[in-house]
Design an enzyme around this catalytic site. Structure first.
Site, PDB file in Angstrom:
ATOM      1  N   ARG A  76       4.378 -11.415   8.894  1.00 16.78           N
ATOM      2  CA  ARG A  76       3.886 -12.398   7.910  1.00 16.78           C
ATOM      3  C   ARG A  76       4.709 -13.673   7.994  1.00 16.78           C
ATOM      4  O   ARG A  76       5.923 -13.626   8.196  1.00 16.78           O
ATOM      5  CB  ARG A  76       4.020 -11.828   6.487  1.00 16.78           C
ATOM      6  CG  ARG A  76       3.129 -10.635   6.253  1.00 16.78           C
ATOM      7  CD  ARG A  76       3.237 -10.169   4.807  1.00 16.78           C
ATOM      8  NE  ARG A  76       2.934  -8.758   4.749  1.00 16.78           N
ATOM      9  CZ  ARG A  76       3.558  -7.877   3.973  1.00 16.78           C
ATOM     10  NH1 ARG A  76       4.517  -8.274   3.159  1.00 16.78           N
ATOM     11  NH2 ARG A  76       3.224  -6.615   3.992  1.00 16.78           N
ATOM     12  N   GLU A  80      12.320   4.478  -2.832  1.00 16.32           N
ATOM     13  CA  GLU A  80      11.210   4.209  -3.756  1.00 16.32           C
ATOM     14  C   GLU A  80      10.609   5.505  -4.283  1.00 16.32           C
ATOM     15  O   GLU A  80      10.210   5.587  -5.449  1.00 16.32           O
ATOM     16  CB  GLU A  80      10.138   3.368  -3.041  1.00 16.32           C
ATOM     17  CG  GLU A  80      10.594   1.942  -2.826  1.00 16.32           C
ATOM     18  CD  GLU A  80       9.788   1.188  -1.798  1.00 16.32           C
ATOM     19  OE1 GLU A  80      10.060   1.379  -0.596  1.00 16.32           O
ATOM     20  OE2 GLU A  80       8.907   0.417  -2.182  1.00 16.32           O
ATOM     21  N   ASN A  90       2.045   8.619  -2.026  1.00 16.23           N
ATOM     22  CA  ASN A  90       1.976   7.215  -1.632  1.00 16.23           C
ATOM     23  C   ASN A  90       0.879   7.091  -0.574  1.00 16.23           C
ATOM     24  O   ASN A  90       1.053   7.531   0.551  1.00 16.23           O
ATOM     25  CB  ASN A  90       3.353   6.813  -1.067  1.00 16.23           C
ATOM     26  CG  ASN A  90       3.383   5.380  -0.593  1.00 16.23           C
ATOM     27  OD1 ASN A  90       2.399   4.650  -0.686  1.00 16.23           O
ATOM     28  ND2 ASN A  90       4.525   4.967  -0.067  1.00 16.23           N
ATOM     29  N   HIS A 139       7.386  -5.006  -3.968  1.00 15.20           N
ATOM     30  CA  HIS A 139       8.626  -4.265  -3.653  1.00 15.20           C
ATOM     31  C   HIS A 139       9.434  -4.003  -4.924  1.00 15.20           C
ATOM     32  O   HIS A 139      10.642  -3.742  -4.851  1.00 15.20           O
ATOM     33  CB  HIS A 139       9.561  -5.044  -2.697  1.00 15.20           C
ATOM     34  CG  HIS A 139       9.083  -5.133  -1.287  1.00 15.20           C
ATOM     35  ND1 HIS A 139       9.440  -6.178  -0.481  1.00 15.20           N
ATOM     36  CD2 HIS A 139       8.325  -4.323  -0.530  1.00 15.20           C
ATOM     37  CE1 HIS A 139       8.911  -6.016   0.727  1.00 15.20           C
ATOM     38  NE2 HIS A 139       8.211  -4.890   0.701  1.00 15.20           N
ATOM     39  N   ARG A 142       2.414   5.996  -6.296  1.00 13.34           N
ATOM     40  CA  ARG A 142       2.746   4.596  -6.025  1.00 13.34           C
ATOM     41  C   ARG A 142       1.460   3.804  -6.259  1.00 13.34           C
ATOM     42  O   ARG A 142       0.519   3.874  -5.472  1.00 13.34           O
ATOM     43  CB  ARG A 142       3.216   4.447  -4.573  1.00 13.34           C
ATOM     44  CG  ARG A 142       3.592   3.048  -4.302  1.00 13.34           C
ATOM     45  CD  ARG A 142       4.401   2.898  -3.031  1.00 13.34           C
ATOM     46  NE  ARG A 142       4.844   1.523  -2.964  1.00 13.34           N
ATOM     47  CZ  ARG A 142       4.883   0.813  -1.858  1.00 13.34           C
ATOM     48  NH1 ARG A 142       4.568   1.352  -0.711  1.00 13.34           N
ATOM     49  NH2 ARG A 142       5.277  -0.432  -1.892  1.00 13.34           N
TER      50      ARG A 142
END
Ligand code: AMP
Length: 397
Positions: A238, A381, A7, A180, A91
């Site tokens: 954000r 993940e 990743n 996600h 990823r």
């Protein structure tokens, strides 16, 4: 079978080596500060002392070679030869409408990933560097790309289209993609294992980035992130959903360029922007408890954005069987789960306070008999990427 999961970020390379028979992590770590004068490798192997090395690492290629050396090392290594690794899972972030699932990375796939840089200029380039580093350091190694967006390729068109002139969809592929997805897919699969198929589920990934997904019988039907990960919930830094007219007005009033306004909305907003304290939920919560009004407001706005999505997704799904919390805040914040479940009590959610007091562990936190069942499911993940890599190689996907 052993699968190495990679990743990459712009200046980091994270890795985990899995034994897929037992689904255990044999080794994991990361190289940080790639490209700076001193980079740092931290490397852990089950049953051995953590190994750290500070050394200059110019690029992702060198970072991977450092990782492979660590994995093969006599003392702190985890394998005797590179040939023990059967495949690498990457990823791969943005797969747009092209990748509806995980795929073996052949040259055409890598070329398409490069074509998609325009859609994910920050995230796809490091993923590509990771693939190229493997090609260089492990020639001939089978590689699989797992895209964050592929879980959302089941969204109906009425859900992913924006109300903009249709030509922008055609010219710029402007539509909702969702992100996600690997995390939401992982926890959704676990819910299916626990409850069986055919269930209406809402998964809440509440971390420094946050998103909510509506899932019907294992298929995503809506999600809060959009063309970029900026849309949806209020997040650490954000802003999430705002009136889009604000963008132009801010540019005019503050004399900002498009890049500057994007920086404000991505890096200076959210919990950080509202509270003025931190982007980290724990610190904002601490400040709120100590009486900081803006910190308290930031948390209220965060919760409100979550409730708004949950409510609209219940309407879209036409009911709800299970609600799932995951990621840093979802897995650990007893108070966030308690607040949200109390607000949703009208659905017939009955919270089990003792079960909810656990942190970071899989648990059913609703009482037996609760009309909607509520779970905490720690996301993983990397394991999802490793499983996909195995399944693609074995022709199961
Ligand atoms: P993630 O992006 O999934 O690593 O999640 C990071 C977020 O989880 C940060 O906002 C942390 O403050 C939050 N978090 C981690 N541990 C806790 C905790 N024990 N209680 C509340 N929030 C937490």
């Amino acid at each position: 079978m052993k699968v190495l999961v990679i990743n990459c970020g712009s200046s980091s390379l994270k890795y985990q080596l899995f034994d897929m028979e037992s689904e255990t992590v044999l080794a994991k770590g990361m190289v940080e500060k790639i490209g700076l004068a001193q980079s740092l490798l931290s490397h852990s192997v089950a049953g051995k002392e953590k190994y750290e090395e500070e050394t200059p690492v110019k690029n992702h290629n060198q970072a991977l070679s450092l990782v492979l050396r660590a994995l093969l090392h006599e003392e702190h290594g985890a394998i005797g030869a590179l040939s023990e690794i059967d495949a690498v899972g990457h990823r791969a972030i943005h797969g747009a409408s092209t990748f509806t699932g995980s795929v073996i990375i052949i040259k055409e796939v890598l070329d398409t990933m490069k074509d998609l840089i325009a859609l994910a200029p920050l995230h796809n380039p490091p993923a590509i560097l990771g693939v190229e580093a493997c090609l260089e350091n492990m020639p001939g190694m089978p590689m699989v790309g797992v895209f964050d967006t592929s879980f959302y390729q089941t969204l109906p068109q009425k859900t992913y289209m924006y109300g903009l002139p249709y030509e922008y969809y055609e010219k710029y592929s402007m539509r909702r993609y969702g992100f996600h997805g690997t995390s939401h897919r992982f926890v959704s699969r676990r819910v299916t294992e626990l409850l069986g198929p055919g269930k209406k589920v809402i998964t809440c990934h509440l971390g420094s980035g946050a998103s909510i997904t509506a899932i019907d019988d294992g298929r995503a039907v809506d999600t809060s992130m959009g063309f970029t990960p900026l849309q949806g919930l209020l997040m650490g830094t954000r802003c999430g959903d705002i009136d889009p007219a604000i963008v132009g007005i801010l540019m005019e009033k503050e004399n900002l360029t498009p890049a500057q306004v994007s920086d404000v909305m991505n890096k200076k907003s959210g919990l950080l922007g509202l509270s003025g304290v931190s982007s980290d939920f724990r610190y904002v919560e601490e400040a709120a408890l100590a009486g900081n009004q803006r910190a308290a407001l930031a948390i209220e706005v965060f919760y409100q954005s979550i409730l708004r999505y949950i409510g609209s997704y219940i309407a879209e799904l036409g009911g709800l069987d299970a609600l799932v919390f995951t990621a840093g805040i979802g897995e650990n914040s007893v108070s966030a789960r308690e607040y949200l479940c109390r607000k949703l009590a009208y659905l017939g959610i009955e919270l089990d306070e003792a079960a909810n007091s656990l942190r970071g562990k899989e648990a059913e936190i609703s009482k037996a008999g609760s009309k909607v069942r509520v779970f905490v499911i720690p996301t993983n993940e990397e394991l999802m990427i490793a499983r996909d890599t195995r399944d693609v190689l074995l022709g199961r996907l």
